[in-house]
Design an enzyme around this catalytic site. Structure first.
Site, PDB file in Angstrom:
ATOM      1  N   ARG A  83       0.934  -1.254   0.049  1.00 37.16           N
ATOM      2  CA  ARG A  83       0.059  -0.042   0.071  1.00 37.16           C
ATOM      3  C   ARG A  83       0.872   1.346  -0.062  1.00 37.16           C
ATOM      4  O   ARG A  83       1.677   1.433   1.063  1.00 37.16           O
ATOM      5  CB  ARG A  83      -1.037  -0.046   1.105  1.00 37.16           C
ATOM      6  CG  ARG A  83      -1.643   1.373   1.414  1.00 37.16           C
ATOM      7  CD  ARG A  83      -2.469   1.217   2.547  1.00 37.16           C
ATOM      8  NE  ARG A  83      -3.162   2.600   2.850  1.00 37.16           N
ATOM      9  CZ  ARG A  83      -4.366   2.889   3.139  1.00 37.16           C
ATOM     10  NH1 ARG A  83      -5.247   1.770   3.455  1.00 37.16           N
ATOM     11  NH2 ARG A  83      -4.749   3.922   3.427  1.00 37.16           N
ATOM     12  N   ASP A  95      -6.229  -0.916  -1.620  1.00 38.63           N
ATOM     13  CA  ASP A  95      -6.802  -0.114  -0.175  1.00 38.63           C
ATOM     14  C   ASP A  95      -8.095  -1.150   0.074  1.00 38.63           C
ATOM     15  O   ASP A  95      -9.073  -1.654  -0.649  1.00 38.63           O
ATOM     16  CB  ASP A  95      -7.533   1.088  -0.816  1.00 38.63           C
ATOM     17  CG  ASP A  95      -8.183   1.924   0.783  1.00 38.63           C
ATOM     18  OD1 ASP A  95      -7.376   1.665   1.751  1.00 38.63           O
ATOM     19  OD2 ASP A  95      -9.033   2.628   0.580  1.00 38.63           O
ATOM     20  N   ASP A  97     -11.099  -1.515   3.037  1.00 36.08           N
ATOM     21  CA  ASP A  97     -11.979  -0.946   3.992  1.00 36.08           C
ATOM     22  C   ASP A  97     -13.060  -1.983   4.659  1.00 36.08           C
ATOM     23  O   ASP A  97     -13.810  -2.365   3.725  1.00 36.08           O
ATOM     24  CB  ASP A  97     -12.577   0.488   3.607  1.00 36.08           C
ATOM     25  CG  ASP A  97     -11.620   1.541   3.305  1.00 36.08           C
ATOM     26  OD1 ASP A  97     -10.511   1.624   3.993  1.00 36.08           O
ATOM     27  OD2 ASP A  97     -11.801   2.321   2.317  1.00 36.08           O
TER      28      ASP A  97
END
Length: 270
Positions: A83, A95, A97
């Site tokens: 990342r 990414d 989440d």
């Protein structure tokens, strides 16, 4: 088992390959099973606009893990894949989440569930509503794509390639490359940021994937929370070339805006 929803995004390198690798890695998290996957959607960057477009998707998993334990696995996968975190919400290889975790609500410094960006981000709402069209937040809020304000979806990029049950896409081995080191706080404040900008620019020109995190494993911190050694994470196949470029950067002084020279911190200044 709890049903959780995970958002995936990528805007560096081969974005679809990055999503494929991340999906395979999610399937390998202990006590966790992938239940559903949205299509990938191309979206305009949100918040930080001067960066490439993203491919985004949402994955539904069932898991026996607690929410904070699942988050730890997601952070580890981000670091393993590389990342890039020069800026919050800036460009990155991957990414991940944690958007929702059943009906649970968390509000801690490390984890907020539901994710606070769900209701305003088109790149989250579009793939989430594809696989959960009647999704309601724990507080009773009905999710609607019409409420999105940022990260507009531009195109449907189609399904993420399926590698079949049990098959894993290998994660590329990585190596840390030291950019700067110093015991002087002033050098770390000025020199590390300069080194990061220079290395980021040079690595991008050379198409070298990399990531950076301020608290990567093994870093010694000073009393102010600043790293004494600054390193970048690169794939092992790029390690030799990355070290050559770093040596070139260290050999050339940084020219400040006022015309003065500011040499980057070197190993000899430790």
């Amino acid at each position: 088992m709890t049903t959780a929803y995970i958002g995936m995004g990528s805007n560096l390198g081969d974005r679809m390959v990055n999503l494929t690798r991340a999906l395979a890695a999610l399937a390998g998290i202990p006590s966790t099973h992938v239940e559903n996957v949205s299509n990938a959607y191309e979206s305009a960057p949100a918040y930080v606009h001067d960066q490439p477009r993203f491919l985004n998707a949402v994955v539904a998993v069932s898991t026996a893990l607690a929410a904070d334990a699942l988050l730890e696995h997601l952070l580890e996968l981000e670091m393993t894949m590389g990342r890039m975190s020069r800026h919050d919400k800036g460009p990155r290889i991957i990414d991940l989440d944690l958007l929702l975790f059943g009906d649970e609500e968390w509000d801690s410094p490390d984890l907020v569930i539901p994710h606070p960006g769900i209701t305003e981000r088109d790149f989250v709402l579009t793939p989430l509503l594809e696989i959960a069209p009647r999704m309601v937040l724990p507080d009773g809020t009905h999710l609607k794509r019409s409420a999105a304000r940022v990260g507009d979806v531009i195109a449907d990029a189609g399904p993420i390639p399926d590698h079949g049950p049990g098959e894993r896409v290998p994660i590329e081995p990585t190596s840390w490359v030291e950019v700067a080191a110093s015991e002087t706080t002033a050098d770390r404040v000025l020199g590390f940021d300069a080194a990061l900008q220079l290395a980021s620019s040079v690595f991008q020109q050379e198409d070298i994937p990399f990531s950076w995190a301020p608290h990567e494993p093994g870093v010694d911190m000073d009393p102010f929370g600043l790293p004494i050694v600054f390193r970048l994470l690169v794939p092992v196949d790029y390690e030799e070339r990355a070290r050559e470029l770093i040596d070139e950067i260290k050999a050339a002084p940084l020219i400040m805006l006022d015309g003065s020279e500011f040499p980057l911190p070197t190993d000899q200044e430790k």
